[in-house]
Design a protein around this motif. Structure first.
Motif, PDB file in Angstrom:
ATOM      1  N   SER A  15       0.815  -1.211   0.000  1.00  0.00           N
ATOM      2  CA  SER A  15       0.000   0.000   0.000  1.00  0.00           C
ATOM      3  C   SER A  15       0.847   1.259   0.000  1.00  0.00           C
ATOM      4  O   SER A  15       0.384   2.317  -0.408  1.00  0.00           O
ATOM      5  N   SER A  18       2.980   2.794  -4.798  1.00  0.00           N
ATOM      6  CA  SER A  18       2.055   2.613  -5.917  1.00  0.00           C
ATOM      7  C   SER A  18       2.749   2.023  -7.138  1.00  0.00           C
ATOM      8  O   SER A  18       2.095   1.432  -7.995  1.00  0.00           O
ATOM      9  N   ASN A  21       2.602  -1.858  -6.308  1.00  0.00           N
ATOM     10  CA  ASN A  21       1.291  -2.496  -6.278  1.00  0.00           C
ATOM     11  C   ASN A  21       0.528  -2.380  -7.601  1.00  0.00           C
ATOM     12  O   ASN A  21      -0.561  -2.914  -7.717  1.00  0.00           O
ATOM     13  N   GLU A  23      -0.743   0.323  -9.099  1.00  0.00           N
ATOM     14  CA  GLU A  23      -1.739   1.393  -9.218  1.00  0.00           C
ATOM     15  C   GLU A  23      -1.442   2.325 -10.392  1.00  0.00           C
ATOM     16  O   GLU A  23      -2.315   2.595 -11.218  1.00  0.00           O
ATOM     17  N   LYS A  62      -1.827  -9.057  -6.068  1.00  0.00           N
ATOM     18  CA  LYS A  62      -1.668  -7.815  -5.311  1.00  0.00           C
ATOM     19  C   LYS A  62      -3.030  -7.178  -5.060  1.00  0.00           C
ATOM     20  O   LYS A  62      -3.300  -6.683  -3.961  1.00  0.00           O
ATOM     21  N   ILE A  63      -3.866  -7.207  -6.086  1.00  0.00           N
ATOM     22  CA  ILE A  63      -5.209  -6.635  -5.959  1.00  0.00           C
ATOM     23  C   ILE A  63      -6.015  -7.414  -4.934  1.00  0.00           C
ATOM     24  O   ILE A  63      -6.778  -6.834  -4.162  1.00  0.00           O
ATOM     25  N   MET A  66      -5.260  -6.177  -1.558  1.00  0.00           N
ATOM     26  CA  MET A  66      -5.668  -4.808  -1.255  1.00  0.00           C
ATOM     27  C   MET A  66      -7.176  -4.602  -1.242  1.00  0.00           C
ATOM     28  O   MET A  66      -7.677  -3.756  -0.515  1.00  0.00           O
ATOM     29  N   LEU A 105     -10.795   0.866  -9.237  1.00  0.00           N
ATOM     30  CA  LEU A 105      -9.393   1.089  -8.880  1.00  0.00           C
ATOM     31  C   LEU A 105      -9.263   2.004  -7.675  1.00  0.00           C
ATOM     32  O   LEU A 105      -8.462   1.766  -6.769  1.00  0.00           O
ATOM     33  N   GLU A 106     -10.074   3.057  -7.633  1.00  0.00           N
ATOM     34  CA  GLU A 106     -10.059   3.960  -6.484  1.00  0.00           C
ATOM     35  C   GLU A 106     -10.450   3.223  -5.213  1.00  0.00           C
ATOM     36  O   GLU A 106      -9.837   3.410  -4.160  1.00  0.00           O
ATOM     37  N   TYR A 109      -7.507   0.766  -4.222  1.00  0.00           N
ATOM     38  CA  TYR A 109      -6.263   1.404  -3.780  1.00  0.00           C
ATOM     39  C   TYR A 109      -6.458   2.473  -2.714  1.00  0.00           C
ATOM     40  O   TYR A 109      -5.526   3.185  -2.386  1.00  0.00           O
ATOM     41  N   SER A 110      -7.648   2.596  -2.164  1.00  0.00           N
ATOM     42  CA  SER A 110      -7.874   3.598  -1.120  1.00  0.00           C
ATOM     43  C   SER A 110      -7.766   2.949   0.261  1.00  0.00           C
ATOM     44  O   SER A 110      -8.736   2.477   0.815  1.00  0.00           O
TER      45      SER A 110
END
Length: 111
Positions: A15, A18, A21, A23, A62-63, A66, A105-106, A109-110
């Protein structure tokens, strides 16, 4: 307990970076598809869609760390729908799927 500590450490590491990961790569691919819509070259858009799908498969683990299952499965579904919309040359559906992908995606990755 060791597994939890290891997983937590890995999640914190991912995290924080970026580049690691994926992003930035995701946003670059999505933005390149969006830019290519200004003067559509359908072969190029097909290639970009395939690259986005490949990026998703490459970064799936990775996703999964997260986001929750709903988020990453919905992201995959939206990418597939984007590819189908590109094949159909449906500009409205392409724009809709791009917005949906950005939202997922937001969410993922938030942290």
């Amino acid at each position: 307990m060791k597994n939890w500590i290891l997983l937590s450490s890995l999640l914190i590491l991912l995290s924080g970076c970026s580049n690691i990961n994926g992003e930035n790569e995701f946003y670059e691919k999505v933005n390149s598809i969006e830019d290519a819509l200004k003067d559509p070259d359908w072969k190029q858009l097909n290639l970009l869609g395939a690259k986005l799908e490949k990026l998703y498969r490459h970064n799936l683990w990775k996703i999964q760390l997260m986001g929750d299952e709903d988020e990453y499965e919905s992201l995959q579904e939206s990418i597939n729908q984007l590819i189908a919309a590109i094949e159909e040359q449906d500009m409205t559906e392409i724009k809709l799927e791009i917005a949906t992908i950005k939202t997922y995606l937001e969410d993922i990755y938030s942290l």
